[in-house]
Design a protein around this motif. Structure first.
Motif, PDB file in Angstrom:
ATOM      1  N   GLU A 270       1.793   2.496   0.698  1.00  0.00           N
ATOM      2  CA  GLU A 270       1.127   1.482  -0.140  1.00  0.00           C
ATOM      3  C   GLU A 270       1.288   1.745  -1.632  1.00  0.00           C
ATOM      4  OE1 GLU A 270      -2.702  -0.161   2.146  1.00  0.00           O
ATOM      5  OE2 GLU A 270      -2.286   1.949   2.557  1.00  0.00           O
ATOM      6  N   ASN A 271       1.523   3.015  -2.018  1.00  0.00           N
ATOM      7  CA  ASN A 271       1.709   3.324  -3.441  1.00  0.00           C
ATOM      8  C   ASN A 271       3.170   3.183  -3.887  1.00  0.00           C
ATOM      9  OD1 ASN A 271       2.999   5.514  -2.349  1.00  0.00           O
ATOM     10  ND2 ASN A 271       1.584   7.062  -3.141  1.00  0.00           N
ATOM     11  N   THR A 273       5.830   4.796  -2.596  1.00  0.00           N
ATOM     12  CA  THR A 273       6.655   5.955  -2.220  1.00  0.00           C
ATOM     13  C   THR A 273       7.420   5.649  -0.937  1.00  0.00           C
ATOM     14  OG1 THR A 273       4.982   7.407  -3.141  1.00  0.00           O
ATOM     15  CG2 THR A 273       6.594   8.441  -1.679  1.00  0.00           C
ATOM     16  N   THR A 294      -9.547   8.396   2.727  1.00  0.00           N
ATOM     17  CA  THR A 294      -8.802   7.208   3.175  1.00  0.00           C
ATOM     18  C   THR A 294      -9.019   6.986   4.666  1.00  0.00           C
ATOM     19  OG1 THR A 294      -7.106   7.790   1.566  1.00  0.00           O
ATOM     20  CG2 THR A 294      -6.488   6.169   3.230  1.00  0.00           C
TER      21      THR A 294
END
Length: 900
Positions: A270-271, A273, A294
């Protein structure tokens, strides 16, 4: 003509493409074509492949090569894309280990024609077709535009509507719309309101039923998971993940990164990466869930779909129809096949593993409705501008309405595929059908107005070669290929027999005659069968057809009409028309053939009974003689004989039904006293992993015993559940079973399961020479090697040669010792022709080797994916060469006996 077979590729269907490319490579008529293997890796590099690698079970068995793989603590398998961003130099080093990099401008130096066995994006979408046209290389199948249409399910829906074809109502979910999670419940509600239930979810650019789900109930969680599956995204929830335990987490990762059932790699977090390797992903998930608050992680494949196609569910019979083009360019629809499934979705396993689904050809409908399907598919072929051949799928409802969907410009090319199955109905065997495809494709490329002089010459030369070959058909050695049987291994036997038939039918030396065996131990019933019956879905379908004709049945009127329509094609490529099956005796078999290839497994075939019948009439056959076969069919007797000769075998004993019936508790206690849990239970005289189970406790032992000693044909569902039997897994009924200790590492520094093949030749003095091949290391996903892992293309992993040690010199020294051990086993048991020996190998601290024998197969499986072909390739034998040597040995042996 040099034919470049282009296979593999970047798509999720690359394993089916790889197996299909091998089918084409092996089945191209050797009198007409030179096959040139061109493997496409998952980054799109073209590689002139060293032919040895074609016979690997899966792409991952050889590419990327083992020595460039990063360390994987949990032994997770990867494709090239999981090695991260590779420079051209790094890619070149990897490519050089498998063959030679080919630039597209070099194609014409290596082949005159490209046979496309690619699937999915880049292979069926016009990309490769455009590249080949740019470089003036004629290719198989449809051109650029119809290929582009054939890959895009959404564009197809619009075109079907425009041309007046009924098609299921549909809607689209866009990725951007789906990314707003709060919208999802409303999307589901709207779809159910518009289309009703069930809903069919599809990834619009995939084939082989990849990314397909059916949502039958008002279940939002199932819908969300299905849509994610079609987009190739996956949300992992912390609570579920942590509750699994490491073993289940690893299984979950393996499923997740599977390119067919999961989302594949690399994935984006989601970031933003990108994670390339499954091991890295496994560690990332564990680290995130143990060190942060998370509660979920969403993973998205870097080549995810941008849309999901949602269709209304059609209730009706599902069919698939191959449409071909005659020499005048007119479409001929072959007989449509009905797909009878074991589950709602005709999924990857159902499509490609024999026996899991049934293909009924022609579809079981009144003649007028079958003809309506043929007319509709022919009309669609023309409307979409398809060329040469296409596979058109659809449904017919109870009211007779025909819905066509998913037109494909190519088809899977495994021996069990519709492609060959339906072509057989006009009398073409796979080799002849491939010749037809090539010849029709060259003529079609000529229609484009490009390279007319070159293509006219190519076509004329091919036509001349086809005529010459027909004139010499009767000069070949006739080989009866006996397949089928009546054991739980009959379906695999048919696969082996078809593979042998196909290898021989494309040769310049042999003319194979398919022979189906059924009946019982008391009476063998032999039938010569035509190609269309040989290519029925499995042994039970073949038997049903054989008995239908034996009882006076007539050919189906639709098949008779299609045969008439296609007569010019059939006569051109076969020189004859289809015959009906004929019951024959062993004496009649002798008059029909010069030799026999026994492709049966278990009883009959491996037990010496068939060999005894053939020896009475001096008919040459493959494999071991009568006495050796009688021993090796019985695993208990094999163990006893080997043990007496000092060969390490598992501790073993027979468990008998009469003892169980007398006193069940005493029966179980006696076994438990001799064999601590876990241990292995299996039939003493069946192969192919049939009913081989690791028994871990009393309830599993009771379930196994109940099933194997049952009086009824049906399986007790509770026992089947206890043993985790797979869908349609067969379980034989016996009077006794074999119990063995579970062979373990026992302190060895290296421990592995291997399977080793061998071949025999006659020495000048009449003695037998043994050539033992490099063994394969067998990696099982579960507790024992499954049927799929042994025989289904793209499943399981066999590393050949086996990795006994990291250092090449030490590895070879250990391998030579193992080979000596296997040779000694073959000599003790008087094995002849060829065989496969399964064993466990312990490598001790001082590199001392202990080879513990599990079983000996005197007629090993000869399916296209079996690892014996990987082993023979190392010694320079292509499958045909290996089969030729097996037959030659049998013929020489019979001559020697006849002159004594």
């Amino acid at each position: 003509m040099r034919v470049g077979i282009i296979f593999g590729g970047p798509s999720r269907e690359r394993e089916i493409s790889f197996a299909g490319g091998r089918t084409v490579y092996d089945n191209l008529d050797k009198a007409l074509f030179e096959a040139v293997p061109v493997f496409v890796d998952s980054l799109g590099n073209f590689i002139l492949l060293d032919w040895h690698f074609i016979y690997k079970g899966t792409i991952r068995d050889f590419y990327p090569p083992v020595d460039v793989l990063p360390e994987s603590e949990h032994g997770l398998q990867v494709y090239l894309e999981s090695l991260g961003e590779l420079s051209i130099e790094e890619q070149d080093k990897i490519i050089a280990k498998a063959g030679k990099r080919l630039q597209p401008n070099e194609f014409r130096n290596h082949f005159d024609f490209a046979f496309l066995a690619l699937h999915g994006p880049y292979g069926e979408d016009g990309s490769i077709q455009g590249l080949l046209e740019w470089y003036h290389i004629p290719y198989s199948g449809s051109g650029i535009l119809p290929s582009a249409i054939g890959i895009d399910k959404v564009a197809q829906k619009e075109m079907l509507k425009q041309h007046g074809f009924p098609t299921p109502d549909y809607r689209i979910i866009n990725y951007s719309q789906w990314s707003e999670k709060q919208n999802r419940p409303q999307i589901f509600e709207k779809l159910v309101a518009d289309l009703g239930l069930p809903l069919v979810l599809k990834a619009p650019h995939q084939g082989s039923s990849i990314g397909v789900s059916i949502i039958k109930e008002l279940d939002f969680a199932a819908f969300e998971a299905g849509v994610e599956r079609s987009f190739f995204t996956k949300t992992i929830y912390k609570a579920q993940w942590l509750a699994m335990g490491e073993e289940k987490q690893l299984m979950s990762i393996k499923q997740l990164v599977d390119i067919r059932e999961g989302i594949g790699m690399p994935v984006q977090l989601e970031n933003g990466t990108i994670v390339y390797h499954p091991e890295e992903l496994f560690n990332h998930i564990n680290k995130t869930f143990t060190s942060s608050a998370t509660d979920s992680i969403t993973l998205t494949n870097i080549e995810h779909e941008q849309q999901v196609l949602v269709e209304a569910f059609i209730r009706g019979k599902e069919f698939s129809c191959i449409v071909v083009q005659d020499e005048q360019g007119q479409p001929i629809a072959l007989p449509p096949t009905e797909i009878v499934k074991g589950s709602e979705v005709f999924d990857y396993r159902s499509k490609y593993l024999p026996g899991l689904s049934r293909k009924i050809t022609p579809i079981n409908l009144p003649t007028e409705q079958i003809q309506s399907i043929r007319q509709a598919t022919s009309r669609l072929f023309t409307a979409f501008g398809f060329n040469v051949y296409a596979r058109l799928d659809g449904f017919i409802t109870d009211s007779g309405e025909i819905f066509l969907n998913d037109p494909n410009t190519t088809s899977g090319m495994l021996p069990s595929s519709f492609f060959f199955h339906q072509a057989a109905e006009i009398g073409l065997n796979p080799s002849q059908f491939l010749t037809y495809i090539i010849r029709t494709s060259v003529a079609e490329r000529l229609e484009s107005g490009k390279d007319t002089v070159k293509l006219t010459k190519l076509l004329a030369e091919l036509d001349k070669s086809i005529k010459e070959e027909q004139a010499h058909r009767h000069d070949k050695i006739r080989v009866g290929v006996i397949m089928g049987g009546y054991s739980s291994e009959r379906h695999i036997s048919v696969e082996s027999g078809r593979n042998i038939y196909e290898k021989l039918s494309s040769s310049v030396k042999y003319e194979p005659v398919p022979v189906f065996l059924t009946g019982s131990n008391e009476e063998h019933r032999l039938y010569t069968i035509p190609i269309n019956i040989m290519l029925k879905d499995n042994a039970d379908d073949i038997k049903e057809k054989v008995l239908y004709f034996e009882n006076g049945g007539e050919p189906h009127p639709v098949l008779a009409q299609i045969a008439e329509e296609a007569e010019t094609i059939t006569r051109k490529y076969t020189g004859s028309t289809l015959q009906e099956p004929q019951r024959i005796s062993y004496s009649q078999l002798k008059n029909l053939v010069d030799a026999v290839f026994i492709a049966l497994h278990g009883r009959p075939g491996e037990d010496g009974a068939l060999q005894a019948e053939l020896e009475k009439l001096y008919i040459p056959y493959n494999g071991s003689g009568i006495r050796s076969s009688q021993i090796t069919i019985n695993k208990y007797e094999t163990n006893e004989i080997l043990g007496k000769h000092g060969v390490p075998v598992a501790k073993h004993r027979m468990a008998w039904k009469e003892d169980w019936q007398k006193d069940k508790e005493a029966f179980f206690q006696s076994l438990e006293a001799d064999f601590p849990y876990p241990f292995i239970a299996k039939p003493a005289d069946d192969g192919c992993s049939s009913a081989v189970k690791k028994i871990k406790n009393r309830s599993e032992l009771e379930a196994f015993t109940t099933l194997i000693f049952r009086e009824m044909e049906e399986l007790d569902t509770e026992c089947a559940r206890t043993l985790s039997l797979g869908f349609k897994e067969e379980f034989p009924n016996k009077q006794g079973f074999l119990v063995e200790t579970l062979i373990s590492r026992n302190g060895a520094k290296h421990f592995l399961e291997i399977t080793g093949g061998l071949l025999t030749t006659h020495a000048p003095d009449g003695s037998v020479n043994y050539e033992v091949f490099e063994a394969s290391e067998a990696l099982a996903e579960g507790e024992v090697l499954s049927l799929e892992e042994k025989f289904l293309a793209g499943e399981g992993q066999n590393i050949t040669p086996a990795r006994y040690a990291a250092d090449p010199e030490r590895r070879q020294k250990i391998s030579d010792q193992v080979k000596e051990d296997l040779k000694r086993v073959a000599q003790i048991l008087n094995i002849e022709g060829y065989a496969r020996i399964d064993a466990f190998v312990r490598v001790l601290e001082n590199d001392e080797v202990e080879t513990i024998i599990i079983e000996v197969n005197s007629l090993p499986g000869m399916t296209p994916a079996t690892c014996i072909f990987h082993q023979t390739a190392i010694n320079g034998y292509k499958p045909y060469d290996f089969i030729d040597r097996i037959l030659t040995y049998g013929v020489e042996r019979t001559k020697m006996k006849a002159t004594v």
